[in-house]
Design a protein around this motif. Structure first.
Motif, PDB file in Angstrom:
ATOM      1  N   LEU A   1      38.919  36.577  45.672  1.00  8.28           N
ATOM      2  CA  LEU A   1      37.369  36.367  45.189  1.00  8.28           C
ATOM      3  C   LEU A   1      37.159  35.094  44.827  1.00  8.28           C
ATOM      4  CD1 LEU A   1      36.946  39.802  43.439  1.00  8.28           C
ATOM      5  CD2 LEU A   1      35.590  38.947  45.319  1.00  8.28           C
ATOM      6  N   GLN A   2      38.173  34.505  43.948  1.00  9.67           N
ATOM      7  CA  GLN A   2      37.577  33.239  43.219  1.00  9.67           C
ATOM      8  C   GLN A   2      38.036  32.168  43.943  1.00  9.67           C
ATOM      9  OE1 GLN A   2      39.537  34.617  39.002  1.00  9.67           O
ATOM     10  NE2 GLN A   2      37.596  33.677  38.749  1.00  9.67           N
TER      11      GLN A   2
ATOM     12  N   HIS B   1      35.176  31.642  47.230  1.00 11.29           N
ATOM     13  CA  HIS B   1      34.461  30.986  46.161  1.00 11.29           C
ATOM     14  C   HIS B   1      32.894  30.622  46.560  1.00 11.29           C
ATOM     15  CE1 HIS B   1      32.930  28.636  42.879  1.00 11.29           C
ATOM     16  NE2 HIS B   1      33.024  27.632  43.470  1.00 11.29           N
TER      17      HIS B   1
ATOM     18  N   TYR C   1      30.504  33.347  46.892  1.00 10.52           N
ATOM     19  CA  TYR C   1      29.885  33.772  45.700  1.00 10.52           C
ATOM     20  C   TYR C   1      29.082  33.137  44.716  1.00 10.52           C
ATOM     21  CZ  TYR C   1      32.113  38.273  46.515  1.00 10.52           C
ATOM     22  OH  TYR C   1      32.588  39.409  47.312  1.00 10.52           O
ATOM     23  N   ALA C   2      29.666  31.605  45.052  1.00  7.82           N
ATOM     24  CA  ALA C   2      28.807  30.627  44.183  1.00  7.82           C
ATOM     25  C   ALA C   2      27.214  30.482  44.487  1.00  7.82           C
ATOM     26  CB  ALA C   2      29.666  29.187  44.225  1.00  7.82           C
TER      27      ALA C   2
ATOM     28  N   ALA D   1      25.502  33.514  43.528  1.00  7.12           N
ATOM     29  CA  ALA D   1      25.253  33.417  41.903  1.00  7.12           C
ATOM     30  C   ALA D   1      24.110  32.371  41.790  1.00  7.12           C
ATOM     31  CB  ALA D   1      26.383  32.811  41.016  1.00  7.12           C
TER      32      ALA D   1
ATOM     33  N   ASN E   1      16.769  34.387  34.131  1.00  7.51           N
ATOM     34  CA  ASN E   1      17.609  35.422  33.849  1.00  7.51           C
ATOM     35  C   ASN E   1      16.995  36.584  34.562  1.00  7.51           C
ATOM     36  OD1 ASN E   1      15.557  36.787  32.678  1.00  7.51           O
ATOM     37  ND2 ASN E   1      16.167  36.485  30.495  1.00  7.51           N
ATOM     38  N   VAL E   2      17.958  37.785  34.439  1.00 11.58           N
ATOM     39  CA  VAL E   2      17.916  39.074  35.276  1.00 11.58           C
ATOM     40  C   VAL E   2      16.470  39.580  35.013  1.00 11.58           C
ATOM     41  CG1 VAL E   2      18.905  40.633  33.345  1.00 11.58           C
ATOM     42  CG2 VAL E   2      19.070  41.088  35.901  1.00 11.58           C
TER      43      VAL E   2
ATOM     44  N   GLN F   1      27.081  42.210  41.132  1.00 11.54           N
ATOM     45  CA  GLN F   1      26.829  41.315  40.190  1.00 11.54           C
ATOM     46  C   GLN F   1      28.270  40.778  39.531  1.00 11.54           C
ATOM     47  OE1 GLN F   1      24.292  39.415  39.879  1.00 11.54           O
ATOM     48  NE2 GLN F   1      22.737  40.830  40.972  1.00 11.54           N
TER      49      GLN F   1
ATOM     50  N   LYS G   1      31.188  41.194  41.174  1.00 14.59           N
ATOM     51  CA  LYS G   1      32.062  40.070  42.105  1.00 14.59           C
ATOM     52  C   LYS G   1      31.343  38.945  42.159  1.00 14.59           C
ATOM     53  CE  LYS G   1      33.449  42.237  46.137  1.00 14.59           C
ATOM     54  NZ  LYS G   1      33.444  43.216  47.025  1.00 14.59           N
ATOM     55  N   ILE G   2      30.141  38.584  42.158  1.00 12.22           N
ATOM     56  CA  ILE G   2      29.466  37.576  42.127  1.00 12.22           C
ATOM     57  C   ILE G   2      29.989  36.603  40.828  1.00 12.22           C
ATOM     58  CG2 ILE G   2      27.334  36.033  41.895  1.00 12.22           C
ATOM     59  CD1 ILE G   2      25.786  38.388  43.536  1.00 12.22           C
TER      60      ILE G   2
ATOM     61  N   LEU H   1      32.836  37.061  39.246  1.00  9.86           N
ATOM     62  CA  LEU H   1      34.177  36.602  39.382  1.00  9.86           C
ATOM     63  C   LEU H   1      34.267  35.306  40.496  1.00  9.86           C
ATOM     64  CD1 LEU H   1      35.919  39.915  39.889  1.00  9.86           C
ATOM     65  CD2 LEU H   1      35.865  38.602  37.841  1.00  9.86           C
ATOM     66  N   GLY H   2      33.617  35.459  41.525  1.00 10.65           N
ATOM     67  CA  GLY H   2      33.733  34.629  42.743  1.00 10.65           C
ATOM     68  C   GLY H   2      33.047  33.200  42.430  1.00 10.65           C
ATOM     69  N   SER H   3      32.012  33.225  41.698  1.00  9.87           N
ATOM     70  CA  SER H   3      31.415  31.874  41.268  1.00  9.87           C
ATOM     71  C   SER H   3      32.270  31.167  40.425  1.00  9.87           C
ATOM     72  CB  SER H   3      29.959  32.215  40.806  1.00  9.87           C
ATOM     73  OG  SER H   3      30.166  32.898  39.388  1.00  9.87           O
ATOM     74  N   GLY H   4      33.067  31.688  39.746  1.00 10.14           N
ATOM     75  CA  GLY H   4      34.219  31.003  38.743  1.00 10.14           C
ATOM     76  C   GLY H   4      35.030  30.397  39.428  1.00 10.14           C
TER      77      GLY H   4
ATOM     78  N   GLN I   1      33.177  27.855  35.751  1.00 14.12           N
ATOM     79  CA  GLN I   1      32.087  27.087  35.615  1.00 14.12           C
ATOM     80  C   GLN I   1      31.992  26.301  34.221  1.00 14.12           C
ATOM     81  OE1 GLN I   1      28.481  28.910  36.151  1.00 14.12           O
ATOM     82  NE2 GLN I   1      29.354  30.161  38.255  1.00 14.12           N
TER      83      GLN I   1
ATOM     84  N   THR J   1      26.687  31.057  34.748  1.00 12.23           N
ATOM     85  CA  THR J   1      25.381  31.823  35.098  1.00 12.23           C
ATOM     86  C   THR J   1      25.079  33.040  34.862  1.00 12.23           C
ATOM     87  OG1 THR J   1      25.324  31.398  37.398  1.00 12.23           O
ATOM     88  CG2 THR J   1      24.540  29.574  36.266  1.00 12.23           C
ATOM     89  N   GLN J   2      25.958  33.783  35.489  1.00 11.39           N
ATOM     90  CA  GLN J   2      25.980  35.359  35.539  1.00 11.39           C
ATOM     91  C   GLN J   2      26.116  35.851  34.110  1.00 11.39           C
ATOM     92  OE1 GLN J   2      24.837  35.812  38.879  1.00 11.39           O
ATOM     93  NE2 GLN J   2      26.257  37.709  38.741  1.00 11.39           N
TER      94      GLN J   2
ATOM     95  N   LEU K   1      22.808  34.332  31.549  1.00 12.26           N
ATOM     96  CA  LEU K   1      21.577  34.844  32.284  1.00 12.26           C
ATOM     97  C   LEU K   1      21.263  36.590  32.329  1.00 12.26           C
ATOM     98  CD1 LEU K   1      20.983  32.085  34.776  1.00 12.26           C
ATOM     99  CD2 LEU K   1      20.303  32.132  32.534  1.00 12.26           C
ATOM    100  N   ASN K   2      22.366  37.041  31.820  1.00 13.16           N
ATOM    101  CA  ASN K   2      22.474  38.338  31.733  1.00 13.16           C
ATOM    102  C   ASN K   2      22.335  39.183  33.182  1.00 13.16           C
ATOM    103  OD1 ASN K   2      22.678  38.659  28.882  1.00 13.16           O
ATOM    104  ND2 ASN K   2      20.391  38.090  28.728  1.00 13.16           N
ATOM    105  N   PHE K   3      23.024  38.692  34.061  1.00  9.60           N
ATOM    106  CA  PHE K   3      22.892  39.444  35.063  1.00  9.60           C
ATOM    107  C   PHE K   3      23.768  40.587  35.430  1.00  9.60           C
ATOM    108  CE2 PHE K   3      20.732  35.627  36.755  1.00  9.60           C
ATOM    109  CZ  PHE K   3      19.635  36.516  37.622  1.00  9.60           C
TER     110      PHE K   3
ATOM    111  N   ALA L   1      36.397  35.428  33.697  1.00 11.16           N
ATOM    112  CA  ALA L   1      36.693  34.702  35.262  1.00 11.16           C
ATOM    113  C   ALA L   1      35.815  33.816  35.671  1.00 11.16           C
ATOM    114  CB  ALA L   1      36.740  36.123  36.153  1.00 11.16           C
ATOM    115  N   GLU L   2      34.435  34.028  35.227  1.00 16.28           N
ATOM    116  CA  GLU L   2      33.546  33.334  35.644  1.00 16.28           C
ATOM    117  C   GLU L   2      33.554  31.976  34.793  1.00 16.28           C
ATOM    118  OE1 GLU L   2      29.395  34.330  34.644  1.00 16.28           O
ATOM    119  OE2 GLU L   2      28.392  33.071  36.175  1.00 16.28           O
TER     120      GLU L   2
END
Lengths: 652, 388
Positions: free
Chosen positions: A36-37, A41, A44-45, A48, A219-220, B242, B244-245, B247-250, B255, B261-262, B265-267, B281-282
């Motif tokens: 995943l990471q 990456h 997912y980046a 994000a 934000n969300v 969200q 997984k995003i 984790l993956g964006s880490g 970051q 950001t996840q 920004l409260n995702f 992880a992020e």
């Protein structure tokens, strides 16, 4: 003890097994994390970023339109407006309902918003409401949590400081319609305007610029957290016109209540210094949307306020056509400065009698005198000797009845008939048609701008073309200097004869425009009056005095006057047409006189073009050196202006 | 003679085994790992609040220190005394489950919580520990032969199924499965034959489709959404996506602290509780998550080490059960965060925000340390104090 140890050994085996399983599970978790990471990456980046970064295009600032001295003629005014980014709203419909509860808008506006939401991509915000007032702003700000995706920001609207005075030349902008917005998504941006007429339309692409963008992190809940990047885009280029706002104001003032047009040109370059069309309208109304009542009023007005009469109004030139006829005849060799023709007050052609103005018998006269007193019979005969095709050819050379390639939309070419034209239209051309052609009546239809061009060309001998755009950005447009224009293929001696006649029109007591001569010592203008019938007068009408104030307004003749000045070093050209203004000498000439007086005293062209420039083929040296440059033209037209001789002259 | 054969077994009243010696025998490396994880938790909760010690980080660290004191205090209590309270504790646990069923308040659609003396507790969390104690006591003196006897196993099986049933009724599928797994592991450690496990697992596999129909709607949707997370991006599958995003964006190195950001920004809903791992992880990337994973496994491994070095069966089974409990917490939470198993309300122990799981885990660690301190005490007496 022994069994205890056996137990422990069994336990240890099983515990070790469990430990291995646990290690395996943690390893698997670690491996999945790696996938995943590290391995995925980038995927997912990106997700994000898509989550949190929203991009929207912003309209560029429209370029300014300035007059030749930098005075803003079309500017931008900031106001608050509400936009909606539907991509940021989980439930757009609910947000719109909430918004409608806070801010009033009509059903028509709602329908427009619904249509916009339907066909705009997500990065293009949709305009909810323009011109927010403070109560609206406050209501929106307080209720931000209920309005995800609603953005309040500064927008700009088009303002025209000179309003109706320059409405035709500068033009106006309006919101692009749905079809245009679909064809070019940039036009779909709130705040984008499209030029509809005038310079706004002609230079639309340069004025428009290219859009920028704002990247915001949200934000969300769709609330904007911060701005990540901001590119204001490329603002539209400023366009500098040849217009002098001061002279324009004077032209508008001169026309007053009358319907008509006035055009002032730099006679050596064709630069349009003033171009007024009356009546006019408020161009700013188009930016917000013209109220239906106002629109209906415009449409019903017999004076057609929306029409630019200077470029699009077609008028019979009347006697202002006589210089053209003269030059055509001299070129053909049927007329010289010494040719004497007799005017008994009428011309009989078959059964038909063509009268001279007021049935006056001018006697035996030369061409200069004929021009001076505007004898019709003289030019009836000249036209018959010359024929319409050579007249049309000369007209074209002088810029009449031809496409002048003006940098404005809706410029009419006008018409000077030829035999070919008549044949194509199925018109049986008879000698009588040629006769009235000699005095600019009949089929001939010309614009005030073309007449101004004609008189500029007669004055300078240069084939100047009228144009209104001086600079786009910093780039000086072609045509700004006399060297940019070719010399006319007309004999200088012929031109000199015509100029002499036009001089006498204004500066001799017998001249038709003597009352409107310049009151500036050492400076004279030369011009020609015109009084043109607006429809074919019957013989009976001609027996009567056809230019009678008792006639209905719409039946009265049009009043025209064309002139250039100074006579001995032509610098400015002017054409004035007053619809149904009766005598050109009475109503049009004084306006032209005032405009040329302003031109000579303020010399707006002289401050950007050297006075002693070459290229004027036959211009004598200006006596007394450079003309005085008086008060800046940016000052609104004053009631009194300093005259070179120290006196004060009231400019009407 | 094994290595431990020579060690003197300590009787219950051993004057030479005083407070100071016991204190020093605590596995301080274990305590250090626990404290490090609590520190990671503080950092994550600080970030979850957008870079603020309130409302999560400070209150959680205070709870942790209180729980740490409790843990060290329990570590000093002789394991043989704790053993005496195994069945009473089990009985209290069952009682609490019944009370919460009747009077507990609802959180997230399930009756799981109750307030006891001002502290919010989840009886199911405590039940895990009490079940371990009960089962360990039951199997403490059981001979190899008796463990082979199916009739002997029945009470133990009932002891497992009773709390499992009650927790299912709450309803809390995740915890019920964990409790069952803990019971099974303790039984495995006690020496129950492999084939019996195979049989039970086989039966469950057969019964699973039938059970699925008796699941609550939200439980079923969790499983469905787990199988197809993309089908409902803004509904229940949203959390998984969200997460997984995040984790993956880490990426490999993250970051940056406070810059995920996840998270910022409260995702992620509930990020300070169940999804706290995504923050680490992020913001700290693969390196950070593997480091936390290492710390978690160190605790699991040290619990197993304590079990393997303990000279009495009670201590072995208790240590095994507590270690497995912790392991399952980690496994379920991390798998959930990575979208490997359906989402359930299982926190990441020591890191997630919340008092109930922390208290239960630290209580267990206290007992674990007590086992560690008292691993070589004389504890094979004739009595079957566990109640049989």
């Amino acid at each position: 003890m022994k069994r205890d140890n056996k137990d422990r050994a069994g336990f240890t085996r099983r515990a070790a097994f469990i430990g291995v399983v646990q290690l395996g599970v943690f390893g698997a978790i670690g491996a999945k994390l790696y996938k995943l990471q590290v391995a995925q990456h980038s995927k997912y980046a990106m997700l994000a970023q898509a989550n949190s970064i929203s991009e929207r295009l912003v309209a560029p600032e429209r370029g300014l339109i300035r007059d030749r001295f930098g005075v803003v003629l079309a500017g931008n005014q900031q106001h608050w407006r509400a936009l909606f980014m539907q991509a940021l709203a989980p439930e757009p419909a609910a947000v719109l309902d909430n918004f409608a509860r806070l801010v009033n808008f009509s059903d028509a506006e709602r329908a427009r918003i619904a249509a916009d939401l339907g066909d705009r991509p997500g990065y293009i915000p949709v305009l909810l409401k323009d011109y927010l007032d403070w109560p609206d702003m406050a209501a929106i700000e307080v209720n931000t949590p209920d309005l995800p995706g609603v953005i309040v920001e500064v927008g700009s609207s088009r303002v025209y400081p000179y309003g109706p005075a320059l409405a035709h030349a500068v033009g106006y902008v309006a919101r692009p319609n749905q079809r245009e917005a679909k064809a070019d998504t940039v036009l779909a941006l709130p705040g984008m305007r499209i030029g509809r007429t005038g310079v706004e339309a002609a230079q639309d692409l340069a004025l428009r610029g290219s859009p920028g963008f704002v990247q915001t992190e949200t934000n969300v809940h769709g609330e904007i957290v911060r701005q990540v990047a901001h590119d204001p885009g490329t603002p539209g280029q400023d366009v500098t016109l040849t217009i002098d706002a001061g002279m324009q104001a004077l032209a508008v003032q001169g026309l007053g209540e009358a319907a008509g047009a006035a055009v002032v040109l730099d006679a050596r370059t064709g630069e349009i210094l003033a171009m007024a069309s009356n009546p006019s309208f408020d161009p700013a109304l188009f930016d917000k949307g013209v109220p239906a009542a106002v629109w209906d009023q415009w449409m019903a007005d017999p004076k057609h306020p929306l029409q630019n009469k200077a470029t699009d109004g077609l008028f019979a030139p009347g006697s202002t056509f006589k210089p053209t006829v003269t030059l055509a005849a001299m070129k053909k060799g049927v007329l010289t400065a010494d040719t004497i023709l007799d005017c008994p007050g009428f011309l009989k052609l078959g059964d038909h009698v063509f009268w001279c103005d007021n049935h006056t018998a001018h006697g035996e006269i030369t061409v200069t005198t004929a021009l001076q007193v505007s004898c019709d019979v003289f030019f009836y005969q000249v036209a018959l000797m010359t024929g319409i095709d050579p007249i049309a050819e000369m007209a074209t050379a002088l810029g009449l009845g031809t496409n002048l390639a003006v940098d404005l939309p809706n410029v009419a070419s006008g018409l000077v008939p030829t035999h070919d034209w008549a044949r194509a239209r199925g018109i049986h051309w008879v000698a009588g048609n040629t006769v009235v052609q000699g005095i600019g009546q009949g089929y001939t239809q010309l614009t005030p701008l073309a007449l101004a061009t004609m008189i500029a060309r007669v004055g300078t001998g240069l084939a100047v073309g009228p144009h209104v755009t001086r600079r786009v950005g910093d780039v000086l447009q072609a045509g700004a200097t006399p060297q940019d224009w070719p010399v006319l293929d007309i004999d200088d001696r012929h031109l000199a004869v015509v100029r002499q006649g036009l001089f006498e029109v204004v500066n001799t007591q017998a001249g038709t425009a003597y009352a409107s001569r310049l009151m500036i010592p050492g400076v004279q203008m030369a011009g020609k009056t015109g009084t043109a019938q607006v429809h074919d007068n019957t013989a009976a009408e001609k027996q009567r005095n056809f230019n009678d104030m008792t006639m209905p307004w719409a039946d009265r003749p049009n009043a025209l006057f064309v002139a250039f000045a100074p006579y001995d070093a032509p610098r400015y050209a002017v054409a004035v047409v007053i619809q149904h203004g009766n005598f050109g000498a009475q109503t049009a000439a004084p306006i032209a006189r005032d405009l040329l007086t302003y031109a000579i005293t303020h010399d707006p062209a002289g401050r950007d073009v050297p006075l002693a420039g070459g290229g004027v083929a036959n211009a004598p040296v200006v006596p007394g050196g450079p003309l005085p440059a008086a008060v800046p033209a940016t000052v609104p037209v004053a009631d009194t202006q300093a005259m070179p001789d120290g006196t004060n002259m009231v400019v009407q | 003679m094994s290595g431990y054969g020579g060690v003197m077994r300590r009787p219950l009243r051993d004057r030479s085994f005083g407070f100071a010696r016991k204190f020093l025998r605590i596995n301080w490396l274990f305590v250090l790992c626990v404290c490090l994880l609590a520190g990671v938790g503080y950092a994550a909760l600080y970030s979850a609040a957008g870079g603020s010690p309130t409302p999560y980080a400070n209150s959680q660290i205070i709870r942790f220190f209180a729980a740490l004191l409790l843990m060290l205090a329990i570590a000093m209590v002789d394991i043989r005394i704790i053993a005496k309270f195994s069945w009473p504790a089990y009985a209290v646990g069952i009682l609490l489950l019944l009370v919460v069923m009747k009077f507990g308040h609802t959180g997230l659609g399930a009756k799981r919580w109750m307030t006891l003396g001002g502290v919010e507790i989840q009886p199911s969390e405590l039940m895990k520990l009490f079940l371990v104690l009960g089962l360990a006591a039951y199997f403490h003196r059981a001979s190899y032969e008796r463990i082979g006897n199916v009739l002997f196993l029945l009470p133990a099986l009932l002891a497992v199924l009773l709390p499992v049933g009650l927790i299912l009724k709450e309803p809390n599928l995740g915890t019920a499965v964990i409790v069952a797994a803990i019971g099974g592991t303790v039984m495995l450690g006690a020496g129950v034959r492999w084939w019996k496990f195979a049989l039970v697992i086989g039966l469950i596999a057969v019964a699973a489709p039938i059970l699925y129909h008796h699941l609550h709607g939200y439980q079923r949707s969790r499983i469905t959404i787990f199988l197809h997370p993309g089908s409902d991006p803004l509904g229940a599958g949203y959390n998984i996506i969200q997460s997984k995003i995040a984790l993956g964006s880490g990426g490999f190195s993250g970051q940056g602290y406070l810059h995920g950001t996840q998270n910022q920004l409260n995702f992620l809903p509930e990020k300070q509780t169940d999804f706290v791992f995504t923050i680490i992880a992020e913001e700290f990337g693969f390196l950070g998550s593997v480091a936390v994973l290492g710390l978690l496994y160190a605790i699991v491994a040290m619990a197993l080490y304590t079990a393997m070095t303990c000279l009495h069966a009670y201590g072995r089974l208790v240590a095994l059960g507590i270690g497995v409990n912790f392991f399952l917490y980690c496994f379920v939470n991390l798998s959930m965060v990575m979208g490997l198993i359906p989402v359930g309300g299982v926190p990441l122990p020591l890191i997630s925000y919340g008092g109930s799981a922390l208290t239960a885990v630290m209580l267990g660690f206290g007992v674990l340390m007590s086992v560690h301190v008292h691993r070589d005490v004389e504890f094979a007496g004739r009595d079957a104090s566990a109640g049989f």
